[in-house]
Design an enzyme around this catalytic site. Structure first.
Site, PDB file in Angstrom:
ATOM      1  N   TRP A   1     -12.405   5.078   1.896  1.00  0.00           N
ATOM      2  CA  TRP A   1     -11.524   5.094   3.057  1.00  0.00           C
ATOM      3  C   TRP A   1     -12.157   6.009   4.073  1.00  0.00           C
ATOM      4  CZ3 TRP A   1      -7.840   1.901   4.357  1.00  0.00           C
ATOM      5  CH2 TRP A   1      -7.076   2.206   5.487  1.00  0.00           C
TER       6      TRP A   1
ATOM      7  N   LYS B   1     -11.931   9.914   8.592  1.00  0.00           N
ATOM      8  CA  LYS B   1     -12.542   9.709   7.277  1.00  0.00           C
ATOM      9  C   LYS B   1     -13.656   8.678   7.318  1.00  0.00           C
ATOM     10  CE  LYS B   1      -8.556  11.259   4.719  1.00  0.00           C
ATOM     11  NZ  LYS B   1      -7.600  11.234   5.862  1.00  0.00           N
TER      12      LYS B   1
ATOM     13  N   ASN C   1       0.829  -1.201   0.000  1.00  0.00           N
ATOM     14  CA  ASN C   1       0.000   0.000   0.000  1.00  0.00           C
ATOM     15  C   ASN C   1       0.865   1.252   0.000  1.00  0.00           C
ATOM     16  OD1 ASN C   1      -2.732   1.397   0.564  1.00  0.00           O
ATOM     17  ND2 ASN C   1      -1.375   2.227   2.132  1.00  0.00           N
ATOM     18  N   GLU C   2       0.679   2.098  -1.000  1.00  0.00           N
ATOM     19  CA  GLU C   2       1.381   3.391  -1.082  1.00  0.00           C
ATOM     20  C   GLU C   2       2.858   3.245  -0.731  1.00  0.00           C
ATOM     21  OE1 GLU C   2      -0.644   6.606   0.846  1.00  0.00           O
ATOM     22  OE2 GLU C   2      -2.267   6.442  -0.602  1.00  0.00           O
TER      23      GLU C   2
ATOM     24  N   TYR D   1      -6.879  16.193   0.395  1.00  0.00           N
ATOM     25  CA  TYR D   1      -5.549  16.714   0.716  1.00  0.00           C
ATOM     26  C   TYR D   1      -5.091  17.758  -0.291  1.00  0.00           C
ATOM     27  CZ  TYR D   1      -5.021  12.875   3.997  1.00  0.00           C
ATOM     28  OH  TYR D   1      -5.176  12.005   5.034  1.00  0.00           O
TER      29      TYR D   1
ATOM     30  N   ASN E   1      -4.970   4.936  -4.826  1.00  0.00           N
ATOM     31  CA  ASN E   1      -5.564   5.696  -3.726  1.00  0.00           C
ATOM     32  C   ASN E   1      -5.511   7.161  -4.157  1.00  0.00           C
ATOM     33  OD1 ASN E   1      -5.349   3.265  -2.359  1.00  0.00           O
ATOM     34  ND2 ASN E   1      -3.748   3.937  -0.961  1.00  0.00           N
TER      35      ASN E   1
HETATM   36  C1  GCB Z   1      -3.760   6.554   2.555  1.00  0.00           C
HETATM   37  C2  GCB Z   1      -3.325   5.383   3.335  1.00  0.00           C
HETATM   38  C3  GCB Z   1      -4.177   5.171   4.569  1.00  0.00           C
HETATM   39  C4  GCB Z   1      -4.425   6.503   5.257  1.00  0.00           C
HETATM   40  C5  GCB Z   1      -5.163   7.413   4.295  1.00  0.00           C
HETATM   41  C6  GCB Z   1      -5.442   8.802   4.860  1.00  0.00           C
HETATM   42  O1  GCB Z   1      -3.545   6.669   1.399  1.00  0.00           O
HETATM   43  O2  GCB Z   1      -3.261   4.213   2.586  1.00  0.00           O
HETATM   44  O3  GCB Z   1      -3.539   4.282   5.418  1.00  0.00           O
HETATM   45  O4  GCB Z   1      -5.110   6.384   6.448  1.00  0.00           O
HETATM   46  O5  GCB Z   1      -4.396   7.590   3.137  1.00  0.00           O
HETATM   47  O6  GCB Z   1      -6.452   8.988   5.506  1.00  0.00           O
HETATM   48  O7  GCB Z   1      -4.615   9.686   4.674  1.00  0.00           O
END
Ligand code: GCB
Length: 728
Positions: A499, A520, A363-364, A425, A419
C-alpha cells in the site's frame, strides 16, 4: 451498425445545484468544461478535509448528427458518486455509485432541440458507498460519456451496464484445450458468434472448443483471444478473453496454469496530482509502464471499480488483479442494496477480463463497525451474489488488523487477507511475521494473504537512524526490506500488495510535511519521483531489466564520519567506487550494504554487470535541518532517559493501559489522543474507539506512542510533568 460518439467537449458546468427545468438557461455563459472532469482536482488534494461535496450539473446540447440512428443510448463510464440524467427536462435515469458505468435510453424521447442535463453529487449520505475512507471522494463526470446508436435489433445495453456478451473459458491443462462458452443478450431472433475463426449461429449462446490452446500466461505471455457476436441487423459486440487457470493453495499460494506463480505486487488508486480522478488513457498507460518497470505480478485495484481502460491494460500486460467494490471502513445499515448493485455492476462489466482473479467483498469494514448480524448478512449476500454471477472466481476481503482471526466474518469469503501496519501506525515490524506465523499455525487449511502494508515517506526527509514515524525515505525503505524478506519466507501467502504504488489524495490528512496526501506510495503523487523503496521491489521482482540503484541520492548532506551506502540491484554482484577508486565488491541478492568514511564531498558510483548508478554526497558539520520532519522531537532524542522520575507516580514510561486505569490520568490521555487521530484523517478518527485497537495500544508505553505521533518536546515534557503529579 453501431455508432459511438464520445461527448468530450461543449459541456457547461454549474458548480451548484439547480433545477432540471432551468438547465437550458446555463447553455450560454458560465463555465465550459471538457470531459473527463472533476470539480475536486484542487480542493480535494490540498488538505483540510474541506473539499466541495455537493451537487453540480453538466449540461450539453446534442447536435442533430449526434442523435441519428434507430435507437440511441447514452453511456456514462463513471459519474461520481450519484447521478441523475435529464433530457429536455425529463428524468431518464438515476445511478448510485461513482465507479461503475451505466446507460440510459434516449430513443423516442428526442425532440428538435435536445438538451442533456446531468446532476452529479458527491454529497455525504447514508446509503451510497464509500462514505468513510482514506481517500478523496472526487465528484464529477470523470470518465467518458458516449452516445451509442444501434439498430432496432441490438445487444442489451441497459442491464447493469452490460457489454452484452459474456465469455467463460475453462482450461484443461492436460488436454491442452479450452472450452469457451459465449453468452449474449439481445432482442433479435438469432446471433452469429465467432471464436478463434469458428462461427456458430445460436439463439443466445454457444460453446466452442479451442484445441492446442494458447494460454494467457501472466507476465510471460498474456495472450488474448477475441469472441465476437453479430446480429442479423448488423449490431455487433466483441470481447477479448484469455484462457488460463487459477488455483489457490493454503500451503503453496497462487498457481497460474498449473505452476506456482506468487502474486507479489502493489495497490493502485485512480488519481493523479492536479488532475484528481479525471484521468486520460495516456495517464493509465503511463501508470502501467511504471508497474511493468517494477515487475509486479499482481495488482490490487483499490478500493472500487477502476476504468475499463485499466483492466484492459492489465489483460494486455499479464497482471493478475484483485477487483473490489467500495464497501469500506464503516458498515451502513442503509447501504446494503448499494453494495449489491455495485457488485452486480462490477462483475457484469468486468467479467470478461482474464486478469481478474478475485472479487473483493469489502475493505476494513470492521474498523468502525461491530461484526453484527446485519454486517454478516450483507457479506453473505455479496458472497452469494459473486458465486451466482461467476462460478470461476473466488471471493476475498481485506480485514483490518484488529479483527480477531476467529471472527465469524472470516468464514464468509472463500479466502482471506489482512491489512497490517505493524511497524508504522502501531507496534513493531516483527509483529507482522508473528501474526502470519500464528495464523498459519492455527488455520493451516485456510488461505491467507497480505492485502496491505506500507509506511509514509516524504522524499524530502532523511536520516541515518531512521525510525518509525519519521516520514524519511530511509525508514520506508527499511520497513519494506523487512516486509519483502518476511514475504519471501512465507510462500503460503496467496497474494501480497504494497500500500500503495502511488501517493494519493486523502484530503483529511495533514502529516509528514504535506497536506491532503497519503504518502505511502513507492512513487510520488505526480509520478515524477520513484522513492528508494520502489527500487527495492524492482530489484526483487524485475527479472528482465538489469539495473543497479544507489539509495539515498537525496540524502546529500550527512553529518557523520562514516556513512552507509546502500545499493538495490537485481544482479548478484555489485562493485562500489568512491571518487573513481574501487573500494569494495559484494555478492548477494537485492540489498547490498557498504560503509565508507566520509571526508568531504564524494562521488559514489555503483556498478553491476555493466549497469551503473552515481551520486554525490558530502560531509557536513551540522545536521541538515531540511531533512527532518519533526525537528523538535528529533533534536531531543533520549533527553527523557536522563530525567529523574518518581516511580510512585505515573510517567510517560507507563503503558497506555496503566495510565488509563486511573480516571484522572486517563481523561488527560483521552483528550490528547482524540486530537492526534483527527490529524491523520477521517479514518483514524473513526477507528480510534475500536476495542481491539484500544487493547493493542494499551500494551504500548506512552513514550513510544508519543514518539510515533510526532509530539514535540514541550508537549511531551508537559505531559510527563502532569503524570508525575498523579499518584499511582
Ligand atoms: C488501510 C486502508 C487504506 C488506507 C491505508 C492507510 O488500511 O485500507 O484505504 O489508505 O490503510 O494508509 O492508512
Amino acid at each position: 451498425m453501431r455508432k459511438i460518439t464520445v461527448l468530450r467537449d461543449g459541456w457547461h458546468f454549474v458548480r451548484r445545484n439547480i433545477s432540471p427545468e432551468s438547465a437550458a438557461d446555463y447553455l450560454t455563459g458560465g463555465e465550459t468544461v471538457t470531459l473527463p472532469h472533476t470539480w475536486n482536482s484542487i480542493d480535494g488534494q490540498d488538505g483540510g478535509n474541506d473539499y466541495y461535496r455537493g451537487t453540480c450539473w453538466y449540461i450539453r446540447e446534442l447536435a442533430p448528427e449526434e442523435t441519428s440512428g434507430e435507437c440511441l443510448f447514452i453511456e456514462f463510464a463513471g459519474a461520481a458518486m450519484t447521478a441523475e440524467v435529464y433530457l429536455n427536462g425529463a428524468k431518464l435515469a438515476r445511478h448510485e455509485g461513482g465507479f461503475s458505468a451505466f446507460r440510459a435510453e434516449l430513443t423516442g424521447k428526442l425532440g428538435e432541440k435536445n438538451i442533456l442535463a446531468v446532476s452529479v453529487s458527491n454529497e455525504d449520505n447514508a446509503t451510497v458507498y464509500p462514505q468513510k475512507a482514506d481517500f478523496t471522494f472526487y465528484g464529477g463526470l470523470y470518465r467518458e460519456v458516449r452516445l451509442i446508436s444501434v439498430p432496432a435489433e441490438h445487444f442489451e445495453l441497459l442491464k447493469d451496464g452490460t457489454p452484452g456478451i459474456k465469455v467463460t473459458p475453462e482450461v484443461d491443462l492436460t488436454a491442452h484445450t479450452a472450452k469457451v462458452t459465449v453468452e449474449t443478450w439481445h432482442n433479435a431472433g438469432s446471433v452469429e458468434i465467432t471464436v478463434n475463426g469458428e462461427t456458430r449461429t445460436a439463439e443466445h449462446s454457444a460453446t466452442f472448443l479451442i484445441r492446442d490452446v494458447h494460454l494467457w500466461d501472466g507476465l510471460d505471455d498474456p495472450y488474448l483471444y477475441t469472441a465476437s457476436a453479430k446480429l442479423p441487423g448488423g449490431d455487433e459486440v466483441s470481447a477479448r478473453f484469455g484462457c488460463r487457470r487459477f488455483e489457490i493453495d493454503p500451503q503453496k499460494g497462487f498457481f497460474l496454469n498449473g505452476r506456482s506463480y506468487p502474486l507479489r505486487g502493489v495497490s493502485r488508486h485512480q488519481d493523479l496530482k492536479g488532475k484528481g480522478n479525471a484521468l486520460l488513457a495516456e495517464d493509465h498507460a503511463a501508470d502501467m509502464e511504471i508497474i511493468r518497470e517494477l515487475g509486479a505480478t499482481s495488482l490490487r485495484l483499490a478500493h472500487y471499480q477502476h476504468a475499463q481502460e485499466f483492466y484492459d491494460l492489465c489483460d494486455e500486460n499479464g497482471l493478475i488483479v484483485w477487483a473490489e467494490i467500495p464497501y469500506i471502513t464503516m458498515h451502513m445499515p442503509g447501504g446494503r442494496e448499494n453494495t449489491l448493485s455495485q457488485m452486480r455492476e462490477l462483475i457484469t462489466q468486468c467479467y470478461n477480463h482474464p486478469s481478474i482473479a478475485v472479487w473483493g467483498l469489502s475493505n476494513e469494514i470492521t474498523a468502525a463497525s461491530a461484526v453484527d448480524g446485519d454486517l454478516l448478512e450483507n457479506h453473505r449476500l455479496l458472497n452469494d451474489l459473486c458465486h451466482r454471477m461467476d462460478s470461476t472466481r473466488r471471493t476475498t476481503m481485506a480485514d483490518v488488523f484488529m479483527l480477531e482471526t476467529d471472527s465469524p466474518i472470516l468464514r464468509v469469503p472463500d479466502i482471506n487477507s489482512y491489512n497490517l501496519y505493524f511497524g508504522w501506525y502501531l507496534g513493531e515490524l516483527e509483529q507482522t511475521d508473528e501474526f502470519f506465523d500464528e495464523y498459519h499455525a492455527k488455520y493451516p487449511d485456510r488461505v491467507i494473504g497480505f492485502s496491505e502494508y506500507g509506511a509514509d515517506a516524504n522524499p524530502a526527509f532523511h536520516s541515518s537512524r531512521p525510525e518509525k514515524g519519521d516520514y524519511t525515505e530511509e525508514y520506508q525503505a527499511l520497513y519494506h526490506e523487512h516486509m519483502l524478506n518476511m514475504i519471501e519466507q512465507r510462500p503460503y501467502l496467496w497474494a501480497t500488495h504494497v500500500w500503495n504504488l502511488f501517493d494519493f489524495a486523502a484530503d483529511g490528512r495533514d502529516e509528514g510535511g504535506k497536506h491532503g496526501e497519503n504518502q505511502k506510495g513507492l512513487v510520488t503523487f505526480d509520478r515524477s519521483l520513484r522513492k528508494d523503496a520502489f527500487y527495492l521491489y524492482k530489484a526483487a521482482w524485475n527479472k528482465n531489466e538489469p539495473f543497479v540503484h544507489l539509495c539515498g541520492k537525496r540524502y546529500v548532506n550527512r553529518c557523520e564520519e562514516e556513512t552507509e551506502i546502500k545499493v538495490y540491484s537485481n544482479r548478484s554482484e555489485v562493485s562500489l567506487y568512491v571518487d573513481g577508486a574501487k573500494v569494495a565488491a559484494q555478492s548477494g541478492k537485492t540489498v547490498f550494504r557498504f560503509r565508507i568514511p566520509l571526508l568531504g564531498e564524494h562521488l559514489i558510483h555503483a556498478e553491476a554487470n555493466g549497469c551503473n548508478d552515481v551520486m554525490c554526497i558530502r560531509r557536513v558539520n551540522e545536521p541538515d535541518e531540511s531533512y527532518i520532519f519533526n525537528k523538535a522531537a528529533a533534536s531531543v532524542t533520549n533527553w527523557f532517559d536522563a530525567d529523574e522520575l518518581d516511580p510512585s507516580c505515573f510517567s510517560i514510561n507507563d503503558t497506555l493501559g496503566e495510565i488509563r486505569s486511573n480516571p484522572q490520568a486517563g481523561a488527560i490521555i483521552e483528550a490528547m489522543m482524540a486530537r492526534g487521530a483527527s490529524e491523520r484523517g477521517d479514518v483514524a478518527d473513526a477507528v480510534k474507539d475500536n476495542p481491539a485497537l484500544q487493547r493493542m495500544m494499551g500494551r504500548m508505553t506512552m513514550v513510544s506512542l508519543l514518539k510515533q505521533s510526532g509530539a514535540d518536546e514541550e508537549s511531551i515534557k508537559q505531559l510527563n510533568r502532569v503524570l508525575q503529579g498523579i499518584k499511582k
